[in-house]
Structure formats: structure tokens, C-alpha cells
Design a protein around this motif. Structure first.
Motif, PDB file in Angstrom:
ATOM      1  N   ASP A  52       0.834  -1.208   0.000  1.00  0.00           N
ATOM      2  CA  ASP A  52       0.000   0.000   0.000  1.00  0.00           C
ATOM      3  C   ASP A  52       0.871   1.261   0.000  1.00  0.00           C
ATOM      4  OD1 ASP A  52      -2.100   1.750   0.138  1.00  0.00           O
ATOM      5  OD2 ASP A  52      -2.654   1.266   2.210  1.00  0.00           O
ATOM      6  N   PRO A  53       1.548   1.552  -1.125  1.00  0.00           N
ATOM      7  CA  PRO A  53       2.466   2.691  -1.157  1.00  0.00           C
ATOM      8  C   PRO A  53       1.783   4.036  -0.891  1.00  0.00           C
ATOM      9  CG  PRO A  53       2.127   1.795  -3.367  1.00  0.00           C
ATOM     10  CD  PRO A  53       1.469   0.854  -2.411  1.00  0.00           C
ATOM     11  N   ASP A  54       0.500   4.148  -1.212  1.00  0.00           N
ATOM     12  CA  ASP A  54      -0.203   5.413  -0.982  1.00  0.00           C
ATOM     13  C   ASP A  54      -0.415   5.710   0.497  1.00  0.00           C
ATOM     14  OD1 ASP A  54      -0.328   5.881  -3.697  1.00  0.00           O
ATOM     15  OD2 ASP A  54      -2.321   4.979  -3.909  1.00  0.00           O
ATOM     16  N   SER A  55      -0.263   4.697   1.343  1.00  0.00           N
ATOM     17  CA  SER A  55      -0.449   4.919   2.783  1.00  0.00           C
ATOM     18  C   SER A  55       0.791   5.530   3.438  1.00  0.00           C
ATOM     19  CB  SER A  55      -0.792   3.605   3.489  1.00  0.00           C
ATOM     20  OG  SER A  55       0.349   2.762   3.543  1.00  0.00           O
ATOM     21  N   VAL A  56       1.922   5.515   2.734  1.00  0.00           N
ATOM     22  CA  VAL A  56       3.185   5.973   3.317  1.00  0.00           C
ATOM     23  C   VAL A  56       3.331   7.483   3.162  1.00  0.00           C
ATOM     24  CG1 VAL A  56       5.698   5.748   3.272  1.00  0.00           C
ATOM     25  CG2 VAL A  56       4.262   3.747   2.830  1.00  0.00           C
ATOM     26  N   ALA A  57       3.552   8.159   4.288  1.00  0.00           N
ATOM     27  CA  ALA A  57       3.708   9.611   4.291  1.00  0.00           C
ATOM     28  C   ALA A  57       5.172  10.031   4.324  1.00  0.00           C
ATOM     29  CB  ALA A  57       2.990  10.216   5.495  1.00  0.00           C
ATOM     30  N   PHE A  58       6.031   9.241   4.986  1.00  0.00           N
ATOM     31  CA  PHE A  58       7.408   9.676   5.207  1.00  0.00           C
ATOM     32  C   PHE A  58       8.286   8.466   5.500  1.00  0.00           C
ATOM     33  CE2 PHE A  58      10.856  12.072   7.212  1.00  0.00           C
ATOM     34  CZ  PHE A  58      10.883  13.203   6.417  1.00  0.00           C
ATOM     35  N   CYS A  59       9.550   8.541   5.075  1.00  0.00           N
ATOM     36  CA  CYS A  59      10.495   7.446   5.285  1.00  0.00           C
ATOM     37  C   CYS A  59      11.776   7.979   5.930  1.00  0.00           C
ATOM     38  CB  CYS A  59      10.828   6.787   3.943  1.00  0.00           C
ATOM     39  SG  CYS A  59      12.013   5.433   4.065  1.00  0.00           S
ATOM     40  N   VAL A  60      12.260   7.252   6.935  1.00  0.00           N
ATOM     41  CA  VAL A  60      13.520   7.591   7.603  1.00  0.00           C
ATOM     42  C   VAL A  60      14.447   6.386   7.479  1.00  0.00           C
ATOM     43  CG1 VAL A  60      14.631   8.285   9.757  1.00  0.00           C
ATOM     44  CG2 VAL A  60      12.270   9.006   9.291  1.00  0.00           C
ATOM     45  N   LEU A  61      15.631   6.611   6.926  1.00  0.00           N
ATOM     46  CA  LEU A  61      16.658   5.573   6.858  1.00  0.00           C
ATOM     47  C   LEU A  61      17.745   5.920   7.867  1.00  0.00           C
ATOM     48  CD1 LEU A  61      17.027   5.138   2.995  1.00  0.00           C
ATOM     49  CD2 LEU A  61      15.747   3.695   4.589  1.00  0.00           C
ATOM     50  N   ALA A  62      18.143   4.935   8.665  1.00  0.00           N
ATOM     51  CA  ALA A  62      19.140   5.186   9.709  1.00  0.00           C
ATOM     52  C   ALA A  62      20.374   4.327   9.476  1.00  0.00           C
ATOM     53  CB  ALA A  62      18.550   4.893  11.088  1.00  0.00           C
ATOM     54  N   ILE A  89       7.454   9.914  -2.052  1.00  0.00           N
ATOM     55  CA  ILE A  89       7.488   9.799  -0.593  1.00  0.00           C
ATOM     56  C   ILE A  89       8.726  10.543  -0.109  1.00  0.00           C
ATOM     57  CG2 ILE A  89       7.716   8.197   1.353  1.00  0.00           C
ATOM     58  CD1 ILE A  89       6.396   6.050  -0.519  1.00  0.00           C
ATOM     59  N   SER A  90       8.527  11.488   0.793  1.00  0.00           N
ATOM     60  CA  SER A  90       9.662  12.225   1.358  1.00  0.00           C
ATOM     61  C   SER A  90      10.527  11.262   2.162  1.00  0.00           C
ATOM     62  CB  SER A  90       9.167  13.356   2.264  1.00  0.00           C
ATOM     63  OG  SER A  90       8.444  14.303   1.522  1.00  0.00           O
ATOM     64  N   ILE A  91      11.847  11.465   2.061  1.00  0.00           N
ATOM     65  CA  ILE A  91      12.790  10.545   2.697  1.00  0.00           C
ATOM     66  C   ILE A  91      13.973  11.330   3.258  1.00  0.00           C
ATOM     67  CG2 ILE A  91      13.849  10.105   0.443  1.00  0.00           C
ATOM     68  CD1 ILE A  91      14.521   7.284   1.409  1.00  0.00           C
ATOM     69  N   VAL A  92      14.411  10.950   4.453  1.00  0.00           N
ATOM     70  CA  VAL A  92      15.601  11.538   5.069  1.00  0.00           C
ATOM     71  C   VAL A  92      16.455  10.410   5.626  1.00  0.00           C
ATOM     72  CG1 VAL A  92      14.502  13.741   5.676  1.00  0.00           C
ATOM     73  CG2 VAL A  92      14.527  11.873   7.346  1.00  0.00           C
ATOM     74  N   ARG A  93      17.681  10.785   5.962  1.00  0.00           N
ATOM     75  CA  ARG A  93      18.616   9.848   6.557  1.00  0.00           C
ATOM     76  C   ARG A  93      19.055  10.411   7.912  1.00  0.00           C
ATOM     77  NH1 ARG A  93      22.945   6.215   3.738  1.00  0.00           N
ATOM     78  NH2 ARG A  93      21.482   6.375   2.046  1.00  0.00           N
ATOM     79  N   VAL A  94      19.191   9.527   8.886  1.00  0.00           N
ATOM     80  CA  VAL A  94      19.770   9.894  10.183  1.00  0.00           C
ATOM     81  C   VAL A  94      20.955   8.967  10.421  1.00  0.00           C
ATOM     82  CG1 VAL A  94      17.597  10.763  11.153  1.00  0.00           C
ATOM     83  CG2 VAL A  94      18.242   8.391  11.544  1.00  0.00           C
ATOM     84  N   SER A  95      21.905   9.418  11.227  1.00  0.00           N
ATOM     85  CA  SER A  95      23.115   8.616  11.430  1.00  0.00           C
ATOM     86  C   SER A  95      23.167   7.983  12.814  1.00  0.00           C
ATOM     87  CB  SER A  95      24.354   9.480  11.208  1.00  0.00           C
ATOM     88  OG  SER A  95      24.343  10.554  12.106  1.00  0.00           O
TER      89      SER A  95
END
Length: 157
Positions: A52-62, A89-95
Motif C-alpha cells: 500500500d504505497p499510498d499509505s506511506v507519508a514519510f520514510c527515515v533511513l538510519a 514519498i519524502s525521505i531523510v537519513r539519520v546517522s
């Protein structure tokens, strides 16, 4: 020669934006966690994005120290990033995987796989999260500056 006040202001705004982005990300994660809209784990996130890709609002990769040695995880990240780009889908990375686990997991931060975290959309008719809106704007601005997956530093406790 005088310093360019506009350029100086831009650098100041950029550093403020980075500091605020970390606080805003934490707020969005805490709000989504309280509403039961957080999915944690590479495989769990991939399943939701596929089903269900439409359900995803935001992605965080760590990432963490193990990330550099884990080729499978690097491949997963590349696929998740491509999927996010293809589905807007907006995506960010954290370390700091451990800090992310503390925010979205139990108090000990004891989650096996906090390398990927998804925030799903709120239910129809429910209140939009202002923190999530700010993050979307931050990601849009980062993309305009050719920073496709901006790295955000999560605030300490």
C-alpha cells in the motif's frame, strides 16, 4: 570588499533549518508513534511500501557503524530510496540508529532493526500533523538544492 549579507543570511537559515529539522523529525515520529502510524524494520517497511504505497507519508533511513560493512542493507537502502522517489514519498537519513530506536521503540531503545522507519498517513478526516508538513517542505527544499536524501541529526533526549 563587503560580505554579501544575503549569502550570509542563507547560510544562517540553512543551519537553523538543519537544527529545526531534527526537532521536527522527532516530533513527527513521536506523534505518529502515539497514533500507531509507525512501522519499524527494513522488511516490514518494504512490505507496506509494496502492499500500500499510498499509505506511506514519510520514510527515515538510519545508518550506523555496521552499515558500511553490510552490503545487503546498502542494497535495501538503495531500493527503498528508489521506491520513495518513484512514489513521491519524502525521505531523510539519520546517522544514529540507536537514537531512532529510542524514539520509536520502547524506552530501552531495544529494537533489532531500526534502520528503516515509515510514518503512514493519518486516517481520512483526522488532523494533519504540522511537524510532518514541515518535514515535507524541508525535503522539497533539499531536493531543490540537489540534496535528494538529506541527513538530519536527531536531538538528544
Amino acid at each position: 570588499r563587503l560580505a554579501d549579507p544575503i549569502a550570509g543570511a542563507d547560510k544562517h537559515l540553512e543551519s537553523d533549518a538543519m537544527l529545526n529539522a531534527g526537532r521536527t523529525l522527532k516530533e513527527a515520529l513521536v506523534n505518529a508513534h502515539a497514533d500507531g502510524r509507525v512501522t519499524v524494520g527494513v522488511y516490514e517497511c518494504a512490505k507496506i511500501m509494496n502492499d500500500d504505497p499510498d499509505s506511506v507519508a514519510f520514510c527515515v533511513l538510519a545508518t550506523d557503524d555496521a552499515f558500511q560493512c553490510d552490503v545487503a542493507l546498502q542494497i535495501h537502502f538503495t531500493l527503498i530510496q528508489a521506491f520513495c522517489f518513484d512514489n513521491d514519498i519524502s525521505i531523510v537519513r539519520v546517522s544514529d540508529t540507536q537514537r531512532l530506536a529510542e524514539i520509536v521503540g520502547d524506552k530501552s531503545g531495544d529494537l533489532e532493526d531500526a534502520h528503516c522507519v515509515l510514518i503512514t498517513n493519518p486516517a481520512e478526516g483526522s488532523w494533519e500533523d504540522p511537524a510532518l508538513e514541515k518535514l515535507h517542505l524541508f525535503c522539497e527544499e533539499s531536493c531543490r538544492l540537489n540534496d535528494w536524501v538529506p541527513e538530519i541529526t536527531l536531538p538528544e533526549r
